[in-house]
Design an enzyme around this catalytic site. Structure first.
Site, PDB file in Angstrom:
ATOM      1  N   GLY A   1       4.398 -42.701 -31.311  1.00  0.00           N
ATOM      2  CA  GLY A   1       5.419 -42.989 -30.318  1.00  0.00           C
ATOM      3  C   GLY A   1       4.952 -42.667 -28.911  1.00  0.00           C
ATOM      4  O   GLY A   1       3.744 -42.577 -28.638  1.00  0.00           O
ATOM      5  N   ASP A   2       5.918 -42.466 -28.024  1.00  0.00           N
ATOM      6  CA  ASP A   2       5.573 -42.197 -26.627  1.00  0.00           C
ATOM      7  C   ASP A   2       4.825 -40.884 -26.460  1.00  0.00           C
ATOM      8  O   ASP A   2       4.013 -40.743 -25.547  1.00  0.00           O
ATOM      9  CB  ASP A   2       6.844 -42.189 -25.772  1.00  0.00           C
ATOM     10  CG  ASP A   2       7.350 -43.589 -25.487  1.00  0.00           C
ATOM     11  OD1 ASP A   2       6.522 -44.510 -25.382  1.00  0.00           O
ATOM     12  OD2 ASP A   2       8.573 -43.769 -25.369  1.00  0.00           O
TER      13      ASP A   2
ATOM     14  N   THR B   1      10.038 -42.975 -32.066  1.00  0.00           N
ATOM     15  CA  THR B   1      11.482 -43.086 -31.857  1.00  0.00           C
ATOM     16  C   THR B   1      11.800 -43.871 -30.597  1.00  0.00           C
ATOM     17  O   THR B   1      12.713 -44.699 -30.582  1.00  0.00           O
ATOM     18  CB  THR B   1      12.102 -41.679 -31.771  1.00  0.00           C
ATOM     19  OG1 THR B   1      11.801 -40.963 -32.978  1.00  0.00           O
ATOM     20  CG2 THR B   1      13.613 -41.768 -31.614  1.00  0.00           C
TER      21      THR B   1
ATOM     22  N   ASP C   1       2.469 -52.616  -9.580  1.00  0.00           N
ATOM     23  CA  ASP C   1       2.724 -52.818  -8.144  1.00  0.00           C
ATOM     24  C   ASP C   1       2.284 -51.654  -7.271  1.00  0.00           C
ATOM     25  O   ASP C   1       2.454 -51.684  -6.051  1.00  0.00           O
ATOM     26  CB  ASP C   1       4.202 -53.125  -7.890  1.00  0.00           C
ATOM     27  CG  ASP C   1       5.119 -51.952  -8.240  1.00  0.00           C
ATOM     28  OD1 ASP C   1       4.625 -50.941  -8.794  1.00  0.00           O
ATOM     29  OD2 ASP C   1       6.330 -52.048  -7.970  1.00  0.00           O
TER      30      ASP C   1
ATOM     31  N   GLU D   1       7.714 -35.772 -22.638  1.00  0.00           N
ATOM     32  CA  GLU D   1       7.001 -34.518 -22.838  1.00  0.00           C
ATOM     33  C   GLU D   1       7.242 -33.590 -21.648  1.00  0.00           C
ATOM     34  O   GLU D   1       7.192 -34.020 -20.496  1.00  0.00           O
ATOM     35  CB  GLU D   1       5.497 -34.776 -22.978  1.00  0.00           C
ATOM     36  CG  GLU D   1       5.132 -35.718 -24.127  1.00  0.00           C
ATOM     37  CD  GLU D   1       5.483 -35.124 -25.473  1.00  0.00           C
ATOM     38  OE1 GLU D   1       5.068 -33.984 -25.753  1.00  0.00           O
ATOM     39  OE2 GLU D   1       6.196 -35.811 -26.246  1.00  0.00           O
TER      40      GLU D   1
END
Length: 296
Positions: free
Chosen positions: A67-68, A92, A219, A275
């Protein structure tokens, strides 16, 4: 491009989906002709050391299966290098994968896409945020949302998302705005009472909450969403709109754009990619083209 690539696996991601997803991902990559090496650390520090060693050894790509949280760890290994990052998103939240337009919770599809993209050299550079020595891909959160994270992380029951739902209710009961000092680029210090300040390299956190809906990974700028001082009732009405990104139309919400953001508030922690970083004050810098990603 070397034919050996590295699978960087979090076996605990998504209640075990990381370990299960590694098998079809590895099979799809091997079927495409790649030699696959798997890295699983004993803990986060060991996992990062192994991932960095794979990058230093010249792996053709680092493919994060999780996940992240694992994507965040993988970024620490590949940012600023020529090694491309692929994501097999089975956690998740999976917000970084969503921002990149990658498949979510479909490891075989993600691995096939990665294999095809590597063969076709479909690799692009995207921006990352940096706080001190830590890189992040999605959102630096602070305020009400980070307090919910703090409380949820201290709780041992219930498991999964329900823990953070209960933590949110508890934080609402104790809710108060925070006195922020915000500096954008080299501008004047802004002193505001705010519910939260989110610094977005990507648009979403928390599994699709589009807190910075206009954020663009390429950007060179952050979108900074400031949710001003609002009562519990207003917060309860506005917060669900975050999933559509329409909360930015509320008069208590302002959005700014900057390449460097300094935020300070007493008693508030900063979280990036879900985190925990540290207590505020923190300074985030947007680094253009900091990581090469494999994708559509």
């Amino acid at each position: 491009m070397t034919c050996e690539i590295t699978l960087f696996v979090n076996p605990a991601a998504g209640r075990g989906r990381g370990a299960r997803a590694a098998l079809p991902a590895a099979s799809a990559l091997r079927a495409a002709g790649y030699r696959v090496r798997t890295v699983v650390g004993e803990d986060a520090a060991d996992a990062l050391a192994r991932a960095r060693a794979a990058v230093a050894d010249g792996t053709g790509a680092l493919i994060a299966v999780g996940g992240d949280g694992l994507a965040h760890l993988a970024l620490q290994a590949v940012a600023g290098t020529d090694t491309p990052l692929g994501l097999v998103a089975v956690g998740t939240g999976n917000d970084f994968a969503r921002a990149l337009g990658l498949p979510v919770r479909d490891p075989a599809a993600a691995a096939h896409l990665i294999a095809d993209a590597l063969k076709a050299s479909r690799i692009r550079e995207v921006d990352l945020g940096r706080v001190g020595e830590r890189w992040f891909g999605t959102v630096l959160a602070s305020g009400f949302d980070s307090r919910v994270n703090d409380r949820g992380n201290r709780m041992r029951w219930p498991a999964g998302r329900a823990r953070y739902d209960l933590a949110m209710l508890a934080e609402l009961a104790a809710f108060r705005p925070f006195a922020y000092r915000i500096t954008l680029d080299d501008g004047a210090v802004r002193e505001v009472e705010a519910t939260l300040v989110a610094v977005g390299n990507g648009p979403s956190y928390g599994g699709g909450m589009r807190i910075c809906p206009g954020a663009d990974l390429a950007d060179g700028l952050f979108d900074v969403t400031v949710v001003g001082d609002c009562g519990r009732g207003t917060l309860l009405r506005v917060f669900p709109q975050v999933y559509r990104g329409t909360h930015v139309d509320h008069p208590r919400v302002t959005v700014h754009r900057a390449a460097r953001v300094e935020i300070a508030a007493a008693g508030v922690s900063g979280y990036a990619d879900g985190e925990r970083l540290a207590a505020l004050p923190l300074t985030a810098r947007c680094v253009p083209g900091a990581v090469r990603v494999v994708g559509p």
